[in-house]
Design a protein around this motif. Structure first.
Motif, PDB file in Angstrom:
ATOM      1  N   GLN A  66      19.022  -6.847  29.748  1.00 23.91           N
ATOM      2  CA  GLN A  66      19.336  -7.196  31.006  1.00 23.91           C
ATOM      3  C   GLN A  66      20.958  -7.152  31.477  1.00 23.91           C
ATOM      4  O   GLN A  66      21.051  -6.246  32.468  1.00 23.91           O
ATOM      5  CB  GLN A  66      19.055  -8.518  31.216  1.00 23.91           C
ATOM      6  CG  GLN A  66      17.499  -8.965  31.324  1.00 23.91           C
ATOM      7  CD  GLN A  66      17.581 -10.422  31.516  1.00 23.91           C
ATOM      8  OE1 GLN A  66      18.548 -11.370  31.638  1.00 23.91           O
ATOM      9  NE2 GLN A  66      16.243 -10.796  31.288  1.00 23.91           N
ATOM     10  N   THR A  67      21.724  -7.247  30.312  1.00 20.38           N
ATOM     11  CA  THR A  67      23.312  -7.077  30.577  1.00 20.38           C
ATOM     12  C   THR A  67      23.167  -5.367  30.570  1.00 20.38           C
ATOM     13  O   THR A  67      24.315  -4.817  31.472  1.00 20.38           O
ATOM     14  CB  THR A  67      23.766  -7.593  29.294  1.00 20.38           C
ATOM     15  OG1 THR A  67      23.583  -9.123  29.186  1.00 20.38           O
ATOM     16  CG2 THR A  67      25.437  -7.246  29.444  1.00 20.38           C
ATOM     17  N   ARG A  68      22.944  -4.775  29.614  1.00 19.72           N
ATOM     18  CA  ARG A  68      23.211  -3.173  29.599  1.00 19.72           C
ATOM     19  C   ARG A  68      22.582  -2.610  31.076  1.00 19.72           C
ATOM     20  O   ARG A  68      23.265  -1.611  31.763  1.00 19.72           O
ATOM     21  CB  ARG A  68      22.302  -2.738  28.490  1.00 19.72           C
ATOM     22  CG  ARG A  68      22.906  -2.918  27.175  1.00 19.72           C
ATOM     23  CD  ARG A  68      24.357  -2.381  26.947  1.00 19.72           C
ATOM     24  NE  ARG A  68      24.269  -0.904  26.720  1.00 19.72           N
ATOM     25  CZ  ARG A  68      24.524   0.040  27.902  1.00 19.72           C
ATOM     26  NH1 ARG A  68      25.110  -0.337  28.989  1.00 19.72           N
ATOM     27  NH2 ARG A  68      24.229   1.300  27.579  1.00 19.72           N
ATOM     28  N   ILE A  69      21.419  -3.057  31.561  1.00 22.86           N
ATOM     29  CA  ILE A  69      20.746  -2.509  32.831  1.00 22.86           C
ATOM     30  C   ILE A  69      21.798  -2.918  34.058  1.00 22.86           C
ATOM     31  O   ILE A  69      22.244  -2.053  34.843  1.00 22.86           O
ATOM     32  CB  ILE A  69      19.348  -3.013  33.208  1.00 22.86           C
ATOM     33  CG1 ILE A  69      18.539  -2.544  32.101  1.00 22.86           C
ATOM     34  CG2 ILE A  69      19.096  -2.803  34.617  1.00 22.86           C
ATOM     35  CD1 ILE A  69      17.031  -3.170  32.282  1.00 22.86           C
ATOM     36  N   VAL A  70      22.230  -4.001  34.088  1.00 24.50           N
ATOM     37  CA  VAL A  70      23.148  -4.571  35.117  1.00 24.50           C
ATOM     38  C   VAL A  70      24.426  -3.673  35.156  1.00 24.50           C
ATOM     39  O   VAL A  70      24.821  -3.166  36.095  1.00 24.50           O
ATOM     40  CB  VAL A  70      23.371  -6.002  34.856  1.00 24.50           C
ATOM     41  CG1 VAL A  70      24.474  -6.324  36.123  1.00 24.50           C
ATOM     42  CG2 VAL A  70      22.202  -6.854  35.376  1.00 24.50           C
ATOM     43  N   GLU A  71      24.902  -3.677  33.868  1.00 23.97           N
ATOM     44  CA  GLU A  71      26.573  -2.936  33.726  1.00 23.97           C
ATOM     45  C   GLU A  71      26.301  -1.432  34.201  1.00 23.97           C
ATOM     46  O   GLU A  71      27.143  -0.712  34.753  1.00 23.97           O
ATOM     47  CB  GLU A  71      26.940  -3.240  32.589  1.00 23.97           C
ATOM     48  CG  GLU A  71      26.280  -2.597  31.405  1.00 23.97           C
ATOM     49  CD  GLU A  71      27.452  -2.669  29.986  1.00 23.97           C
ATOM     50  OE1 GLU A  71      28.435  -3.695  30.271  1.00 23.97           O
ATOM     51  OE2 GLU A  71      27.193  -2.792  29.036  1.00 23.97           O
ATOM     52  N   ASN A  72      25.118  -0.864  33.751  1.00 25.30           N
ATOM     53  CA  ASN A  72      24.936   0.587  34.116  1.00 25.30           C
ATOM     54  C   ASN A  72      24.700   0.683  35.348  1.00 25.30           C
ATOM     55  O   ASN A  72      25.540   1.770  35.830  1.00 25.30           O
ATOM     56  CB  ASN A  72      23.694   1.163  33.170  1.00 25.30           C
ATOM     57  CG  ASN A  72      24.083   1.656  31.873  1.00 25.30           C
ATOM     58  OD1 ASN A  72      25.118   1.209  31.166  1.00 25.30           O
ATOM     59  ND2 ASN A  72      23.165   2.392  31.204  1.00 25.30           N
TER      60      ASN A  72
END
Length: 305
Positions: free
Chosen positions: A83-89
């Motif tokens: 979830q974190t990686r999707i949001v920051e990308n």
């Protein structure tokens, strides 16, 4: 996850403040720079959509560095990590997506967003052992290190030159030279250790002359394929091409002098602002180059003989 993004936000703010840019000015300034540059790219080439998407994905790909993601995996559960990686990308490429929508390029916006999100599944190891040969091994570190980090940018510039010749667009060819100039420009934003300067064991004037000579020769070497091709196929505009090429040399000279005029500190906001103004009004170079040169001599005299 919320704490992580709050921390990232604070880091960005601190970097901006350390650069000498108040937050109340910094964020609006980024916006006022981003939009004109985006419009300029779309006004100069019909391939701007692909280039724009490539730039966005290149920025996002930096978040996929293996060590960085290994660290995130160690502090987040699998679901929270994803979830974190999707949001920051998504956040990193959001300005590009909004500009695509502004241009009515909804499919390009959607495609870029999906590609950015898909990059969350990949990790890139930036510390691989492949050594990229360069023609700059005998010169100071800027081009040796910089070229290896940005070598993929040069095939893009040469491809843009090919397209400019194919479609008869001289401005696109000039943009490819500007692109190479900006890449070389970036090599001089990094401050080296004082020992690397002291090791030259020459006068300040000779040091600056050597740095400038190295930069201009290497830049000419990298941009010669573009300059030669454009000079042949757009011979009637050779005078404009030569003038623009000379300006590129002057801007590179200015960034070198600006770098050492603030040594050992990094280039500050007033210097960057002055350089940006000179892009709008090139005759200003006749003033800022001697000014930065004099300041550089003063700074370097404390290190060199």
């Amino acid at each position: 996850m919320r704490t992580y993004f709050e921390l990232q936000y604070k880091i960005i703010n601190r970097k901006m403040i350390a650069f000498g840019l108040p937050l109340i000015i910094g964020y609006p300034l980024l916006l006022t720079v981003f939009i004109p540059l985006s419009n300029y790219l779309f006004s100069k080439t019909e391939f701007a959509t692909y280039l724009y998407s490539f730039i966005a994905l290149s920025l996002v790909s930096k978040l996929s560095e293996t060590r960085r993601n290994d660290f995130l995996k160690s502090i987040f559960s699998k679901n929270h990590y994803l979830q974190t990686r999707i949001v920051e990308n998504f956040v990193y490429c959001l300005p590009f997506l909004i500009f695509f929508v502004y241009k009515g390029l909804y499919l390009s916006s959607l495609t870029t967003a999906l590609l950015a999100i898909s990059l969350t599944l990949l990790s890139f190891n930036t510390n691989f052992s492949l050594t990229i040969p360069t023609p700059f091994y005998k010169t100071p570190f800027e081009f040796t290190v910089g070229f290896r980090k940005t070598f993929l940018a040069f095939p893009i510039a040469y491809f843009l030159t090919f397209i400019s010749i194919k479609v008869g667009n001289f401005n696109l060819g000039v943009f490819s030279i500007l692109f190479i100039t900006l890449i070389c420009f970036s090599y001089y934003l990094k401050i080296e250790n004082e020992f690397l300067i002291w090791n030259f064991n020459i006068s300040s004037k000779k040091f600056l002359f050597k740095k400038t000579k190295t930069c201009l020769i290497n830049f000419t070497l990298l941009s010669f394929p573009v300059l030669g091709a454009l000079g042949i196929y757009f011979f009637e505009q050779l005078d404009i091409l030569i003038l623009f090429f000379v300006l590129c040399h002057l801007y590179l000279t200015a960034i070198i002098y600006a770098k050492y005029s603030s040594f050992p500190m990094e280039i500050n906001l007033p210097q960057i602002t002055t350089l940006l103004i000179s892009f709008i009004f090139p005759p200003l170079l006749l003033v800022i180059i001697p000014h930065f040169y004099a300041q550089s001599i003063k700074r370097l005299n404390t290190i060199l003989a």
